[in-house]
Design a protein around this motif. Structure first.
Motif, short mmCIF file in Angstrom:
data_model
loop_
_atom_site.label_atom_id
_atom_site.label_comp_id
_atom_site.label_asym_id
_atom_site.label_seq_id
_atom_site.Cartn_x
_atom_site.Cartn_y
_atom_site.Cartn_z
N GLY A 40 9.63 13.04 -0.58
CA GLY A 40 10.15 13.28 0.76
C GLY A 40 9.52 12.32 1.73
N ASP A 41 10.34 11.46 2.35
CA ASP A 41 9.84 10.72 3.49
C ASP A 41 8.66 9.80 3.18
OD1 ASP A 41 10.92 10.59 5.91
OD2 ASP A 41 9.57 12.03 6.88
N ILE A 42 8.80 9.03 2.13
CA ILE A 42 7.69 8.13 1.78
C ILE A 42 7.82 6.84 2.58
CG2 ILE A 42 6.62 6.79 -0.06
CD1 ILE A 42 6.34 9.47 -1.03
N THR A 43 6.85 6.59 3.45
CA THR A 43 6.81 5.32 4.17
C THR A 43 5.50 4.66 3.82
OG1 THR A 43 8.21 6.16 5.93
CG2 THR A 43 6.87 4.24 6.45
N LEU A 44 5.62 3.50 3.18
CA LEU A 44 4.45 2.91 2.54
C LEU A 44 4.58 1.39 2.58
CD1 LEU A 44 2.09 4.19 0.91
CD2 LEU A 44 3.43 3.80 -1.14
N THR A 45 3.49 0.71 2.83
CA THR A 45 3.50 -0.75 2.72
C THR A 45 2.39 -1.17 1.77
OG1 THR A 45 4.29 -0.95 4.97
CG2 THR A 45 3.33 -2.92 3.99
N VAL A 46 2.76 -1.92 0.76
CA VAL A 46 1.79 -2.40 -0.22
C VAL A 46 1.69 -3.91 -0.06
CG1 VAL A 46 1.29 -2.63 -2.68
CG2 VAL A 46 2.37 -0.54 -1.82
#
Lengths: 251, 316
Positions: B23-29
């Protein structure tokens, strides 16, 4: 990776895997010969096939039985791939379902042709003689190949449908029974009316009739064309079903 | 050097039936190094990896991996990533060489090149001795190594490893860690999932804590630890009088009071400046505190504090 390039690699893989499934390979190659010997020597004496020696009558049925059985082994092979991690690797390498299934179908066809050669060889040894000539025999082989490819495609679709290898194995069992209610081992006229209706109109019957006529040189009539129509229909429907199932399973 | 992040997601979501797995994964790798996705069983780690590696389609939000959209540009993306899943993606009935050569062919190498690459990788992963044996006979550690080798037949820009050390013995686990470190030195970005805190702490440049399909926290190991002050500083005072004075000075700050051993505990982040300031405050003459011990914040503390799932997490 385009499917066209992946296909030969995956066909070689499927062939290698089926060569190494020793018990299944053994069954696929020897069971048909055993069944033929069983019918010819155990039941053959009691079954009336007119002037035709029983081995001549039974060989096409045995061929259909063994190819149907052999083709059905594609189902567990496909299920095994779909339920193991390898399908994820293939997909992450952009190898499509078409190439994978075509590989299995090809390997299955090659395996089946080997068992056809064994069965025909054994039949010749125990007195089978056919007057169909080279052309007739080639035509018979053609009909058999069409049947093998069609049933392999159906098996691949069943393999995609099954959730476990064991369930897919059940299909093998079902296919093993399909040729019995046909003209494979006893003339259809000897069956009760209700069964006769099914036996005369199921796909195995025209394949068997066509192969029998082509091998012995008897007039084949429309049987080869009806057989090829059945095979084409099964093949087309199976491909459509298979590709739909593949997309569903890998969404 | 590119500045495009390796992975960028926005409000990414995925449900299976009525179950909201992500749910609602906001991620920067960022590109380069190791990114660890840490979470208990069932937190959605595998689903996130499958979405990012194009195997599963998300049903909400967007994800760009190496600049490619995971849905509309998946074909271009697949040529640049590799995935080693949780379960070995190998044919047990083929040998090590045959498996790797097949993967090479499927990656577009010619017959000879695929074979040569297979031999190279077997050598590098210490599997030359087992090259001609069927995978059926391999141990768990050998399978895992061959599985990773299969992901490297053509060098990817980004490698996904889903729980690469689960089920491995300590020795194989260390071999795996060395392998991951070597890969990052060669410029590969590694995105791995793990349920082992020690593994994330040791390998990862950045860590995201996944819990119930949501990112509970994200940052470097130190940043995460700084968010939770559950470390404790224990002071051993020099006699009952010093103990009473210190207790009075600390007041509510004392979380651990042990008069029998003249010991007082206060929470700390473990930072040297903080400890020095506290000692100066309590003991300006440097006579009252005889000894002190610090139990530093661990990723365990972060994990338990942020997920509230102490029972389910696996400690190494």
């Amino acid at each position: 990776m385009s499917d066209v390039l992946a296909y030969p690699v995956l066909a070689a893989r499927a062939a290698r895997l089926s060569l190494r499934t020793v018990d299944a390979l053994f069954t696929a190659l020897l069971l048909p010969v055993m069944i033929m010997l069983l019918f010819v020597y155990l039941f053959g004496g009691a079954i009336q096939t007119g002037d035709t020696p029983y081995v001549v009558y039974a060989l096409p049925g045995v061929l259909v039985l063994c190819t149907a059985y052999g083709a059905s082994m594609t189902a567990p092979a496909v299920t095994s791939d779909m339920t193991a991690g390898i399908i994820d690797r293939f997909r992450s390498m952009d190898v499509g379902g078409r190439a994978l299934l075509a590989g299995h179908i090809t390997a299955g066809a090659v395996r089946n042709l080997a068992s056809v050669v064994l069965v025909v060889g054994a039949a010749l040894l125990i007195g089978f003689r056919g007057d169909g000539g080279a052309l007739g025999w080639l035509a018979a082989l053609g009909v058999l190949i069409a049947f093998i490819v069609a049933l392999s495609a159906l098996s691949a679709a069943v393999g995609l449908l099954a959730r476990s290898v064991e369930a897919a194995g059940g299909f093998t069992f079902a296919v093993l029974f399909l040729p019995y209610p046909s003209s494979a081992f006893v003339p259809v006229e000897t069956m009760p009316g209700w069964l006769r209706g099914f036996a005369e109109h199921q796909p195995c019957t025209p394949v068997i009739e066509a192969v029998r006529a082509l091998l012995t040189g008897a007039p084949a009539g429309s049987a080869p064309w009806i057989a090829l129509t059945w095979c084409g229909g099964i093949f087309t429907a199976s491909l459509a079903l298979g590709s739909w199932l593949f997309h569903r399973r890998t969404r | 050097m590119t500045h495009t992040p390796a992975i960028e997601t926005a409000a990414l979501g995925k449900s299976f039936g009525a179950v909201r797995v992500l749910g609602d994964i906001t991620l920067t790798v960022p590109a380069g190094g190791v990114f660890a996705l840490l979470g208990p069983n069932g937190s959605g780690k595998t689903t996130l990896v499958r979405v990012l590696s194009t195997l599963t389609r998300p049903d909400a939000g967007t994800a760009r991996v190496l600049g490619h959209d995971v849905v509309s540009e998946r074909r271009a993306l697949r040529a640049r990533i590799s995935l080693t899943g949780q379960y070995a993606a190998l044919d047990e009935l083929q040998t090590g060489t045959e498996n790797l050569a097949m993967m090479g062919r499927l990656r577009g190498l010619g017959r000879t090149a695929a074979r040569r690459r297979a031999d190279e990788l077997l050598e590098r992963f210490d599997l030359t001795g087992a090259a001609r044996r069927r995978v059926l006979t391999y141990s768990g550690g050998m399978r895992r190594r061959l599985d990773i080798a299969a992901s490297l037949v053509t060098p990817p820009d980004l490698l996904f490893l889903d729980e690469p050390t689960t089920g491995l013995d300590p020795r194989s686990r260390h071999t795996m860690w060395d392998m991951v470190t070597d890969l990052t030195r060669a410029g590969v970005t590694v995105f791995l999932t793990t349920q082992y805190l020690e593994e994330a702490d040791r390998l990862a440049d950045r860590i995201a804590l996944l819990d119930g399909g949501r990112v509970a926290a994200e940052g470097t190991a130190d940043q995460l630890k700084a968010r939770v002050s559950t470390g404790r500083l224990d002071l051993v005072l020099d006699g009952p009088a010093a103990f009473a004075d210190a207790l009075r000075a600390l007041g509510d700050r004392a979380v651990h009071i042990d008069s029998e051993h003249a010991t007082l505990g206060v929470t700390t982040t473990g930072g040297a400046a903080e400890i020095r300031a506290l000692l100066d405050e309590l003991d300006p003459d440097r006579t009252a505190v005889r000894a002190f011990t610090v139990r530093p914040t661990t990723l365990d503390d972060v994990f338990f504090a942020l997920t509230g799932r102490a029972q389910e997490a696996t400690r190494v």
